[in-house]
Design an enzyme around this catalytic site. Structure first.
Site, short mmCIF file in Angstrom:
data_model
loop_
_atom_site.label_atom_id
_atom_site.label_comp_id
_atom_site.label_asym_id
_atom_site.label_seq_id
_atom_site.Cartn_x
_atom_site.Cartn_y
_atom_site.Cartn_z
N HIS A 198 -2.21 3.14 -6.94
CA HIS A 198 -2.94 1.87 -6.95
C HIS A 198 -4.14 1.92 -7.91
O HIS A 198 -5.19 1.32 -7.66
CB HIS A 198 -3.42 1.48 -5.55
CG HIS A 198 -2.29 1.29 -4.57
ND1 HIS A 198 -1.57 0.12 -4.49
CD2 HIS A 198 -1.76 2.13 -3.66
CE1 HIS A 198 -0.64 0.25 -3.55
NE2 HIS A 198 -0.73 1.47 -3.04
N ASN B 114 1.84 -3.95 0.55
CA ASN B 114 2.44 -4.14 -0.77
C ASN B 114 3.06 -5.53 -0.86
O ASN B 114 3.14 -6.25 0.12
CB ASN B 114 3.53 -3.09 -1.03
CG ASN B 114 2.99 -1.69 -1.22
OD1 ASN B 114 1.83 -1.51 -1.59
ND2 ASN B 114 3.81 -0.70 -0.97
N TYR C 227 -5.41 7.63 3.41
CA TYR C 227 -6.18 6.61 2.69
C TYR C 227 -7.69 6.88 2.78
O TYR C 227 -8.40 6.88 1.77
CB TYR C 227 -5.85 5.22 3.23
CG TYR C 227 -4.68 4.57 2.53
CD1 TYR C 227 -4.82 3.39 1.81
CD2 TYR C 227 -3.41 5.15 2.59
CE1 TYR C 227 -3.75 2.80 1.17
CE2 TYR C 227 -2.33 4.57 1.95
CZ TYR C 227 -2.50 3.40 1.24
OH TYR C 227 -1.44 2.82 0.60
#
Length: 525
Positions: free
Chosen positions: A67, A145, A355
């Site tokens: 990303h 997504n 994350y």
């Protein structure tokens, strides 16, 4: 202590190419985490997974590993107060959903997943769709997504799938041979590949693409009862995708077209909107389904689990500084508020660690003190110091000498325990095992048959172009897997690969003849 080298461990069971951890431990199962039963939940003592994913999170600096290329905007989410025609309080006590017309500030970051921060926005790639809700109970991050499924169903494989999609570590070039070597050994990826290599793999822009939470979450109500839930963002502007040929023509003129489109639309007051819809399922095994509902390579059928609207998001303000807001924005799948909870989805558990761990490494220990990441409510913690700490999270009147709890000297105290906790029952053997109901091919075949002719044509063309770089063995495995999805699907990929092979042989034969025909005679010297 002696520096004498220990004798090398060399048995028939372990050779030079045996996969190990950095501690030298042989890896006997690199496919699944340890879980309670086959479906989960996963456990935090998965040392092999934690070591693997922690290193993966730190592979790039300072760019995101995934990303990296992103665009973003501010806006608000307006709740409907209902889920479909029912009061939403029946399913969740999350405050942001309860009142019709209630607005919650949001920041959204759109992105491409695999390519670098300066790559063209026309590249074939899943698009990230991450929304940060600044709720009265603190932040909620819905990280997803544009495509509704993923390549893998267990987070221990995440570094592997990304490594296969990233450039070759020697040549620094992306390589279809490497990609499909991995995919040909990963049957669960067929659904994702069918979407990714179709026009759905290149959205026309960020305003006209769908979003999905991909993973399965839970909603919890006031009684501590839970249901499974999936999230879907539907663009009010409609959906538009590009064929490979169209994308190449756009790329020749503008590699930033999607960022420009989003920015200029907001500047002229054409504010993009998405409706948030959910699918709800009772929290049990659902043996009537031919797939596991926690499998993120699957879509829940609409006819069985309808899409129910819960609110609408509007983006109406561009960032004032790209780096401070878009680049330093940090999201995490574990960032949930009361009334929202985790499912036992094996990908979700791994993402929840990965994350936030990535952000602590990439942006810094105190990344949550940055304005773009900080909640729009009071923050009071006992956390102190660390790199780039520029304030202390003390409450008004708090004793600054006390950074521990419990205490009796005017420090921080726990919040009242005034909600009914959700306490699911967990039972099973701690083991490494795949889920039982995989059904890797059915939905991929259904998606192939649901495409329009031009979408199927583009899909076959894109797959053939990329798979042709692989070895004959890999090509054969891919044809076999696509045939299991749909006979026509496999046949067309096989025919396309054969055409490429014949074309290459013909060009090589022509080159041999041309070398003699077009060469010039020379005298010896």
């Amino acid at each position: 202590m002696s520096d004498q080298k220990l004798p090398e461990h060399n048995t028939a069971a372990e050779g030079e190419r045996t996969l190990t951890t950095r501690q030298g431990h042989p890896v006997r199962n690199n496919q699944q985490q340890r879980t309670v039963g086959t479906r989960g939940p996963a456990t935090l003592e998965n040392y092999q997974f934690l070591e693997k994913i922690s290193h993966f999170d730190r592979e790039r600096i300072p760019e995101r590993v995934v990303h990296a290329r992103g665009a973003g905007a501010h806006g608000y989410f307006e709740a409907y107060g209902k889920v479909g025609d029912e009061p939403i309080s029946k399913y969740t006590r999350a405050k942001l959903f309860q009142e019709a017309g209630k607005r919650t500030p949001v920041f959204v970051r759109f992105s491409t997943v695999i390519h670098s921060s300066h790559s063209p926005e026309t590249m074939r790639d899943p698009r990230g769709f991450a929304v940060k809700f600044y709720t009265e109970d603190g932040n909620w991050d819905l990280v997803g997504n544009n495509l509704k499924v993923f390549f893998i169903r267990d987070a221990i494989k995440f570094p592997d799938v990304i490594h296969s999609l990233k450039p070759d570590p020697v040549t620094n070039r992306q390589d279809g041979g490497r990609i499909f070597d991995f995919m040909s050994n990963t049957p669960e990826a067929m659904h994702m590949l069918t979407l990714l290599f179709s026009p759905w793999g290149i959205p026309a822009n960020y305003r006209q693409m769908q979003g999905s939470g991909v993973n399965t979450y839970k909603w919890v109500n006031d009684q501590g009862e839970a249901v499974l839930v999936k999230y879907h963002w539907e663009p009010v502007q409609g959906i538009r995708n590009l064929t490979q040929r169209d994308a190449e023509q756009i790329q020749a003129k503008n590699i930033n077209h999607a960022t420009q489109d989003l920015y200029e639309a907001i500047e002229r007051g054409d504010y993009p909107q998405w409706e948030l819809l959910v699918q709800i399922m009772s929290d049990d095994d659902h043996p009537e389904l031919d797939f596991d509902p926690l499998d993120d390579t699957k879509i829940w059928p609409k006819e069985q689990f309808p899409w129910l609207p819960v609110g609408r998001m509007t983006l109406d303000r561009n960032p004032e500084n790209y780096f401070a807001e878009v680049e330093q924005a940090a999201f995490g799948t574990g960032v949930l508020v009361d009334g929202l909870d985790f499912s036992d989805d094996k990908m979700l558990v791994g993402r929840t660690f990965s994350y936030s761990d990535t952000q602590r490494y990439r942006v810094g220990t105190n990344y949550l003190q940055l304005p773009i990441n900080a909640p729009k409510k009071h923050v009071a913690t006992n956390q102190r110091d660390g790199q780039m700490a520029y304030r202390v999270d003390v409450a008004p009147g708090q004793n600054p000498h006390v950074n521990y709890e419990p205490n009796s000297t005017n420090g921080l105290r726990e919040a009242p325990r005034d909600v009914v906790e959700y306490t699911p029952w967990v039972e099973g053997h701690l083991q490494r095992a795949p889920i039982e109901r995989t059904n890797d091919f059915q939905q991929a075949g259904e998606q192939y048959r649901a495409f329009e002719d031009w979408e199927r044509d583009d899909l076959i063309s894109n797959l053939v172009e990329n798979i042709s770089a692989a070895t004959p063995e890999v090509q054969a495995r891919m044809v076999e897997l696509f045939t299991k999805c749909d006979e026509d699907y496999g046949r067309r990929v096989a025919e396309g690969l054969e055409q490429v092979r014949r074309g290459r042989e013909e060009r090589e034969r022509e080159a041999v003849a041309q070398a003699e025909e077009r060469s010039k005679e020379a005298q010896p010297y």
